[in-house]
Each structure stands twice: as structure tokens, then as C-alpha cells.
Write an enzyme that holds these catalytic residues in place. Structure first.
Site, PDB file in Angstrom:
ATOM      1  CB  CYS A 153      -1.003  -0.043   1.150  1.00 23.81           C
ATOM      2  SG  CYS A 153      -2.437   0.984   0.808  1.00 23.81           S
ATOM      3  CG  HIS A 200      -3.697  -3.728   2.947  1.00 20.50           C
ATOM      4  ND1 HIS A 200      -2.734  -3.271   3.825  1.00 20.50           N
ATOM      5  CD2 HIS A 200      -4.310  -2.628   2.468  1.00 20.50           C
ATOM      6  CE1 HIS A 200      -2.767  -1.952   3.874  1.00 20.50           C
ATOM      7  NE2 HIS A 200      -3.729  -1.531   3.051  1.00 20.50           N
ATOM      8  CD  GLU A 234      -1.421  -6.434   4.894  1.00 23.40           C
ATOM      9  OE1 GLU A 234      -1.090  -6.697   3.718  1.00 23.40           O
ATOM     10  OE2 GLU A 234      -1.625  -5.273   5.293  1.00 23.40           O
TER      11      GLU A 234
HETATM   12  N1  GLN Z   1      -1.940   6.750   2.768  1.00 26.02           N
HETATM   13  C1  GLN Z   1      -2.011   6.006   1.553  1.00 26.02           C
HETATM   14  C2  GLN Z   1      -3.335   6.187   0.817  1.00 26.02           C
HETATM   15  O1  GLN Z   1      -4.324   6.563   1.393  1.00 26.02           O
HETATM   16  C3  GLN Z   1      -1.762   4.548   1.828  1.00 26.02           C
HETATM   17  C4  GLN Z   1      -2.688   3.939   2.823  1.00 26.02           C
HETATM   18  C5  GLN Z   1      -2.203   2.607   3.329  1.00 26.02           C
HETATM   19  O2  GLN Z   1      -1.012   2.327   3.320  1.00 26.02           O
HETATM   20  N2  GLN Z   1      -3.118   1.774   3.817  1.00 26.02           N
HETATM   21  O3  GLN Z   1      -3.387   5.926  -0.363  1.00 26.02           O
END
Ligand code: GLN
Length: 535
Positions: A385, A511, A513
Site C-alpha cells: 500500500c 493488502h 496480509e
Molecule cells: N496513505 C495512503 C493512501 O491513502 C496509503 C494507505 C495505506 O497504506 N493503507 O493511499
């Protein structure tokens, strides 16, 4: 249709005793006997969901496939039971009140005074039964967050009392407490447990089973004493000793007879039930505990002081390491502390580097430094992410030469907005919010590393972010060796990037995970760990 059984798990004496693990372990044991089980969690706090909570408050925010931001215990449920949980599996006081207040505004209560009993408790009971009424589960295990005696959990406890009355044998109450060992007296003390059960009884609940958390074995005479004082059968008083890994707990609880006692109390004839089939589970635990060689992984993130902030990531790494016969040594490194001067000292001895998800500016520069180090030194690197977003920015800065490359989350005025809020995202949002939440389909490019890892073209992964890779830069990235190997088909948003000429350098906007489980370790983490141990 068979009636659904409801099991409640409450906690006393202290928080953090591992109610979630006990609830998930019982779920596992019942599932292993062929029952269809799901686990649910009630959180007594007033937030509508944990989405707005800082990870330091309650650990990581877990995301379900249907886009619900949930308590991290749902992660334990999914990892233990290999099931998917949904919005209905996690309810907070805030949501209960919000529902009741919405009904009140609609006039649903026909002029009545709206009160905790019966309106709030009815709403709680309705939410408990939503899962059972689906007809998909034989057993619903509901964990009541907090500790008995908390003001906030009173309506939940009252609802459990009412349900016990309504459901009779189809309802079971398990109370988890703590038995401290007084070192000076060399004695285990049961008084806190007695008091905690008394408090439950004052609230109208008689627990059926007591699980005593302890650091030392609890002898039979002490269990009998607890049984006598608490109106519980001696066989229904069991211990849960600190385990080497949480994945041992189902096996320990099986030895204690938790599943057998629970089933008998709910009216089942044990002679007619199959024994639990835990072969795959045991194989995993033995692999994990038997591993002697170590794999050293660095997790670079900004919430490293609290282990639970990256719970699903560390569990996913653990699953993958066990299946590669390695003991995971995970070093959580605060990204704020990484500089070009100390990066070699901090990361030089690591087999692999993971750049964590996150929000906001703090610690970004350290992540860029770590990424540059991994990229230039051919160290396997996984960016998740925000981790993938920083991968792209670092590449733009140091390979494409755009010194001011950034995400508009960090610098709204950057001329090279490699990561930005994209219109394409708005077009595909699941729930009409501003964040991409929950599972989205992704198509993998044939011949890419991602395709080779998943072994198929179409995948689905969970998201939680607002910003996206800016497609304006896609061609330039690909020409310079950073391939966009996974795309959301409806929008062309980039979901996976990978470096062509690197041992293993993959960034994912989603994600992975969240969907790694004990019997189904995630292929990305498995491949990442394989690359880490490859000489
Ligand atoms: N802050 C980033 C976004 O909103 C990544 C968010 C995250 O890593 N879950 O795109």
C-alpha cells in the site's frame, strides 16, 4: 433447519488475556469436527468502527472482503478458521446506537421512550442473530470486548443474559479470567477470578465454562476450589497457559477438553461426533516450531513500538516462513530513524525488507532510503500500500530523476505527482466513500513475476487507501524497468509494480496480509520469503 448455537466469550480481571485467541481456538476445534462456525466480535467503544483509530490505540485496522474496517480479532478468526468474515462479524457500541437513533428519527418506535433496555439490547440481540439467521452456521461464537465490570460493556452483558434465558441449551457462556502467581508467596491466586465471576453473577449471568489464563500450571485442587466458589463443574474449569505460539492454543485447549465440555453442555452426544481433524494444523505448528534456520526480515514502518500495529503482516510472514521451514526473525524498524548514513548498519544483515502501509508524512524519507538500499543492493523487497507508493516515488526520484517526485498526500504542490487522487478510483469505489475499501479484482500481466507467483491471471485482493499510482507515468516507468504487472480491469488503476532486473522487488497497492491463513499461506509472502532464503 438445525438450530444455531450461540457461544459467548467474556473476559474478567484484566484485558489482553487473549479472548480473541480462545474464541478462535474453540471455533477451530468445532470446525475441525465438521461444524460450520463463525466468530463475531462486539467492541464496547463508541467509534462506529475502528477505521478512524490510530494503530497505537487498538492495533491494526483489519479489512474484510466487503470493505468493513474491523477489529484485529477478525484477522485471528480468518487465520484460524480459514473463513471470510464480513461487516456483521464486528459491531461496536457506536454502530448499535447509530442504528437505534436512526430508527428513532424514522419514527420506528411509534412515540415510545427509547431506552437502553429494551431498545439498545434488542438491537444488540438482533446483531448477534444476524449471522445465525443466515442458516449458514451451526455455531456462532461471539466475543464480548472489554472486561466484565466496565460501564461500557453492561448493555452487551445484559443482552447475553436475556439470550441465555431465551435460548436455553442453545446458548453457552465461557468466561476467561486470569490467575496470577505471587512470586513472594510462591502461590497461584484465584480470588480475582472469584470476584470476576461474582460480578458476572450480579449481572445475572452464570458462566458455564471458566478458562483460567496463567503462567503456571493450575493444579486440580485449585480448579476444584474455583469450581466450588463459582458454581461451575470442576471439569468445566480449565487452564490456558502461556503458549510458545498462539497457534498452539487450539491444541492446548483440546487437551483441556474445551470442545468436549462445550459440546456436551450444548446437548451433543460426543459418541456420535467425529474427532477433530487437525492434521493440517498440527503439520503447520510442527513445521513452525521445528524450524531451526532463521530468516531475517526487516519491517520498515512508523508504528513499530506496538507489535499489534502490523499484526496481519507479521502473521502472514510467520505462515510463509513456517512453510519454508524457517524461523522468522522480524525486526521492526522505525522509518523515522533510517538515514543514508545508518542504512547499511540497520539493514545490511537482513535477508529481506518489507515497507509497511501507513498514512501521512512522518517517516517517509526513511522509507525512501530503505527502498533505495534494497533496490541498489538486490535485497528482496515487498512494498504494501503506502509501501508500494513510496517504491514508485523513490524510483521516480532516483531512477527517472524527478527530484521533487511525491504523493499529493505528502506534498499537494509537487509537480511530479507520481501518487495522487485519481478520477478512475472514484468510478470504481465499492461503497461510494472516498477510500477504496475491501476486495477488488485485479488482472495480472502474463509473464510477470506477479503472474508466476499467483499462478493465475485473475485475482482479488483487499484495499484500504485513498491515493493511487498516477497512470500518466506508467509508460515512463515501464520503459525504465518498473513494470505495472497488476491492473484493476475496470479502471486501469495500477495494483502491482515490480522491477524487472531485481532479485525480488514487488509493490502491491492492496493488502495481501489480510488473506493469509494457517492452512492457506499467501503466495506473495511465500514467494517473498523464498527469495529471502535463496542464496
Ligand atoms: N496513505 C495512503 C493512501 O491513502 C496509503 C494507505 C495505506 O497504506 N493503507 O493511499
Amino acid at each position: 433447519m438445525k438450530e444455531t448455537k450461540y457461544i459467548f466469550v467474556t473476559g474478567g480481571v484484566s484485558s489482553s488475556l487473549g479472548k480473541g485467541i480462545i474464541a478462535a481456538s474453540l471455533g477451530k476445534l468445532l470446525q475441525a469436527r465438521g461444524f460450520r462456525v463463525t466468530n463475531q466480535k462486539f467492541d464496547p467503544y463508541i467509534n462506529i468502527d475502528p477505521g478512524t483509530l490510530n494503530p497505537y490505540e487498538h492495533g491494526e485496522c483489519y479489512v474484510t472482503v466487503d470493505g468493513h474496517e474491523a477489529d484485529l480479532d477478525l484477522g485471528h478468526y480468518e487465520r484460524f478458521l480459514n473463513i471470510e468474515t464480513h461487516r456483521a462479524n464486528n459491531i461496536t457500541t457506536g454502530r448499535i446506537y447509530q442504528n437505534v437513533i436512526n430508527k428513532e428519527r424514522r419514527g420506528d418506535f411509534l412515540g415510545k421512550t427509547v431506552q437502553v433496555i429494551p431498545h439498545i439490547t434488542d438491537e444488540i440481540k438482533r446483531n448477534i442473530k444476524i449471522l445465525g439467521n443466515k442458516g449458514e452456521y451451526d455455531v456462532v461464537i461471539t466475543e464480548i470486548g472489554g472486561t466484565v465490570g466496565d460501564i461500557e460493556s453492561l448493555p452487551f452483558i445484559e443482552s447475553v443474559r436475556q439470550l441465555k434465558w431465551e435460548l436455553g441449551k442453545n446458548c453457552l457462556i465461557i468466561h476467561l479470567t486470569y490467575v496470577p502467581f505471587l512470586a513472594a508467596a510462591k502461590e497461584l491466586k484465584t480470588k480475582p477470578t472469584q470476584h470476576s465471576v461474582k460480578m458476572l453473577q450480579e449481572q445475572g449471568i452464570q458462566p458455564d465454562i471458566l478458562v483460567l489464563r496463567a503462567e503456571h500450571d493450575i493444579p486440580m485442587d485449585l480448579r476444584k476450589k474455583v469450581a466450588l466458589f463459582c458454581n461451575v463443574e470442576p471439569t468445566a474449569v480449565m487452564q490456558s497457559i502461556d503458549a510458545s505460539t498462539i497457534y498452539r492454543v487450539p491444541l492446548n485447549m483440546q487437551k483441556e477438553g474445551l470442545d468436549k465440555v462445550a459440546l456436551t453442555k450444548m446437548g451433543y452426544d460426543l459418541t456420535k461426533l467425529p474427532e477433530p481433524d487437525l492434521d493440517k494444523w498440527i503439520e503447520f505448528v510442527e513445521k513452525m516450531e521445528g524450524a531451526t534456520e532463521v530468516v531475517n526480515v526487516a519491517l520498515v514502518g512508523k508504528y513499530v513500538q506496538l507489535q499489534d500495529a502490523y499484526k496481519s503482516i507479521s502473521e502472514a510472514l510467520m505462515h510463509a516462513s513456517a512453510y519454508s521451514n524457517r524461523k522468522l526473525k522480524l525486526d521492526m524498524i522505525l522509518s523515522d530513524k533510517i538515514t543514508p548514513e545508518n542504512v547499511e548498519q540497520k539493514l545490511g544483515k537482513k535477508d529481506a525488507i518489507l515497507i509497511a502501509p501507513g498514512f501521512g508524512q512522518r517517516g517517509m524519507e526513511g522509507k525512501f532510503t530503505a527502498l533505495r538500499y534494497a533496490r541498489e543492493n538486490n535485497v528482496p523487497c515487498l512494498g504494501i500500500c503506502m509501501g508500494m507508493q513510496t517504491m514508485c516515488i523513490e524510483f521516480a526520484r532516483n531512477v527517472l530523476g524527478y527530484e521533487d517526485a511525491n504523493s499529493t498526500e505528502i506534498d499537494p504542490n509537487t509537480t511530479h505527482n507520481i501518487v495522487d487522487i485519481m478520477d478512475e478510483q472514484k468510478n470504481i469505489l465499492n461503497l461510494g466513500g472516498s477510500m477504496r475499501l475491501g476486495a477488488y479484482k485485479c488482472k495480472l500481466k502474463k509473464g510477470s513475476r506477479a503472474y508466476q507467483i499467483y499462478g493465475k491471471e485473475n485475482i482479488s485482493e483487499r484495499h484500504r487507501h485513498r491515493f493511487e499510482f498516477n497512470n500518466k507515468y506508467k509508460e515512463e516507468f515501464e520503459n525504465a524497468g518498473m513494470i505495472c504487472s497488476g491492473l484493476n480491469e475496470e479502471s486501469d488503476l495500477v495494483e502491482i509494480v515490480e522491477l524487472k532486473s531485481h532479485k525480488w522487488f514487488v509493490g502491491v497497492q492492496f493488502h495481501p496480509e489480510y488473506s493469509s491463513t494457517v492452512v492457506n499461506p499467501h503466495p506473495l509472502f511465500c514467494s517473498f520469503i523464498k527469495a529471502a532464503i535463496e542464496k
